[in-house]
Design a protein around this motif. Structure first.
Motif, PDB file in Angstrom:
ATOM      1  N   LEU A 169      -3.124  -3.836  -3.239  1.00 14.06           N
ATOM      2  CA  LEU A 169      -1.821  -4.715  -2.219  1.00 14.06           C
ATOM      3  C   LEU A 169      -0.666  -4.689  -2.485  1.00 14.06           C
ATOM      4  CD1 LEU A 169      -1.750  -7.066  -0.456  1.00 14.06           C
ATOM      5  CD2 LEU A 169      -1.927  -8.579  -3.014  1.00 14.06           C
TER       6      LEU A 169
ATOM      7  N   SER B  18       4.391 -12.203   2.357  1.00 13.53           N
ATOM      8  CA  SER B  18       3.623 -11.688   2.768  1.00 13.53           C
ATOM      9  C   SER B  18       2.879 -11.485   4.371  1.00 13.53           C
ATOM     10  CB  SER B  18       2.740 -11.196   2.340  1.00 13.53           C
ATOM     11  OG  SER B  18       1.770 -12.273   1.700  1.00 13.53           O
TER      12      SER B  18
ATOM     13  N   GLY C 208      -4.149  -6.631   9.034  1.00  8.54           N
ATOM     14  CA  GLY C 208      -4.108  -6.325   7.952  1.00  8.54           C
ATOM     15  C   GLY C 208      -4.913  -5.290   8.359  1.00  8.54           C
TER      16      GLY C 208
ATOM     17  N   ASP D  30      -1.166  -6.092   5.200  1.00  4.51           N
ATOM     18  CA  ASP D  30      -2.475  -5.843   4.055  1.00  4.51           C
ATOM     19  C   ASP D  30      -3.143  -4.893   4.294  1.00  4.51           C
ATOM     20  OD1 ASP D  30      -1.823  -8.666   1.977  1.00  4.51           O
ATOM     21  OD2 ASP D  30      -2.952  -9.302   3.848  1.00  4.51           O
TER      22      ASP D  30
ATOM     23  N   VAL E 269      -6.926 -10.331  -1.523  1.00  8.70           N
ATOM     24  CA  VAL E 269      -6.123  -8.823  -0.756  1.00  8.70           C
ATOM     25  C   VAL E 269      -5.513  -9.998   0.591  1.00  8.70           C
ATOM     26  CG1 VAL E 269      -6.037  -6.399   0.516  1.00  8.70           C
ATOM     27  CG2 VAL E 269      -6.943  -7.484  -1.656  1.00  8.70           C
TER      28      VAL E 269
END
Length: 390
Positions: A14, A22, A83, A112, A238
């Motif tokens: 990560l 993020s 992600g 991610d 994560v």
């Protein structure tokens, strides 16, 4: 393909974002969408425990073959996914508009990434890992061997199946529930760049979720490895279901004056406030800690104060502006294992006293004032006596 399904090594890392962003810190996604790229759709069923765990927590998984011509991460400048999972270790070139640069831009945007690699890892997968601070052994047959922490097996002397029960000491990353059984790992060698503080590397093997484990030199035999709990907790971290912080309502002002000034004067008494919250996966909750600090900084910290908290997310302190004028910064640099970093700064000038703001009579100078007036009085008496004394 059978080889990949048996010894697929998952390397999860990560990139923690700069500051605390993020994903959208004000309106985080409660049902994140994840793009899963596969070498073969058989992986979807062989790794169903892992994928079902994600889906049960509200993730929307979009499965595609890694060479699908319809693959795209963006549309009209906006990312379509929160992600990316790459379970395609042998892919040499992604389909559609996705390439190495696109993956790195995706990570740099604060999103991610989970990457899978095994002994057949392609140059593309290796390049992605290298750019993120992880390097795989150039020799594809170089398996990790441990002659002390290995799992007992029927093959005498084969110490490539590692049983580890030494985990990172962080409830934020691995959860508060203790992992009782060792975690099994089998895969190629790899190293982590120590200069990169923004990468975290964890190894685990998804086909070992239901494997029995007996660690060498241990009398404990476990009917099930700790891989499933390990992977589940790690994936929560994560994908920012825990450990994500945000700071809001940063403010400061003079004591007993609620308005934020354009500048301070030396020796002013001021108060500083900041609110910190943690994302729980569904809502923002107050973050409670006793190690948050603020610096009043110009070239170096002139003031370093621990912030008090009301246990409801508000942190505060008060101090006196140093007797130094110039351009200062309020700085909060918060780095705690398992949490996203907070790096905040706010600039404020500090001026000296104006000519009409200095004290006219300083208590420390009273002896000198007394000496001056006594000299004047003495001179007056001497003059009077000299003039009028016959």
């Amino acid at each position: 393909m059978a080889k990949q399904l048996i010894i697929l090594t998952i390397i999860a890392f990560l990139l923690l974002p700069f500051l605390c962003y993020s994903f959208n810190p004000e309106n985080p996604t409660t049902n994140p969408k994840i793009l899963v790229l596969l070498d073969d759709f058989l992986i979807k069923s062989s790794h169903s425990i892992f994928f079902n765990s994600l889906q049960s927590r509200g993730f929307k998984l979009d499965f595609k073959l890694a060479d699908d011509n319809q693959i795209t991460l963006q549309r009209y400048g906006n990312y379509l996914y929160d992600g990316l999972i790459l379970f395609s270790p042998s892919i040499k070139q992604f389909g559609g508009s996705l390439n190495l640069a696109g993956v790195l831009e995706f990570v740099d945007s604060g999103r991610d990434l989970i990457v899978a690699a095994d002994s057949s890892a392609s140059d593309l997968i290796r390049d992605i890992a290298t750019e993120c601070g992880v390097e795989f052994d150039e020799n594809a047959d170089a398996m990790v061997i441990d002659h002390t922490s290995y799992a007992v097996s029927d093959v005498e002397g084969d110490h490539t199946l590692i049983a580890s029960d030494e985990f990172i000491q962080s409830d934020v990353i691995l959860g508060s529930k203790k992992i009782e059984a060792p975690v099994l790992f089998k895969g190629i060698g790899h190293t982590l760049n120590p200069a990169n503080s923004l990468v975290n590397l964890n190894d685990f093997l998804l086909t070992f979720f239901r494997s029995r484990v007996h660690k060498a030199r241990s009398s404990n035999k476990h009917g099930k490895s700790g891989n499933e709990l390990f992977v589940t907790e790690l994936s929560k971290w994560v994908f920012h279901e825990k450990g994500h912080l945000k700071a809001v309502n940063v403010r400061h002002h003079k004591v007993e004056d609620g308005a934020e000034p354009a500048m301070y004067r030396i020796k002013d008494d001021l108060e500083y406030f900041i609110e910190i919250y943690e994302w729980t996966g569904k809502s923002w909750e107050p973050y409670v800690a006793n190690d948050v600090q603020v610096q009043f900084y110009m070239m170096s910290p002139y003031v370093l104060k621990n912030l008090s908290t009301d246990q409801k997310g508000l942190y505060f302190t008060s101090f006196k502006v140093p007797d130094i004028y110039g351009v200062f910064q309020f700085k909060v640099e918060y780095h705690r294992l398992g949490y996203t970093s907070l790096s905040l700064s706010k600039q404020i000038p500090v001026r000296p006293f104006r000519h009409n703001e200095y004290e006219r009579f300083l208590p420390a100078a009273f002896p000198y004032y007394g000496a001056s007036f006594s000299t004047m009085a003495g001179f007056f008496v001497f003059t009077f006596i000299y003039l009028y004394n016959k």
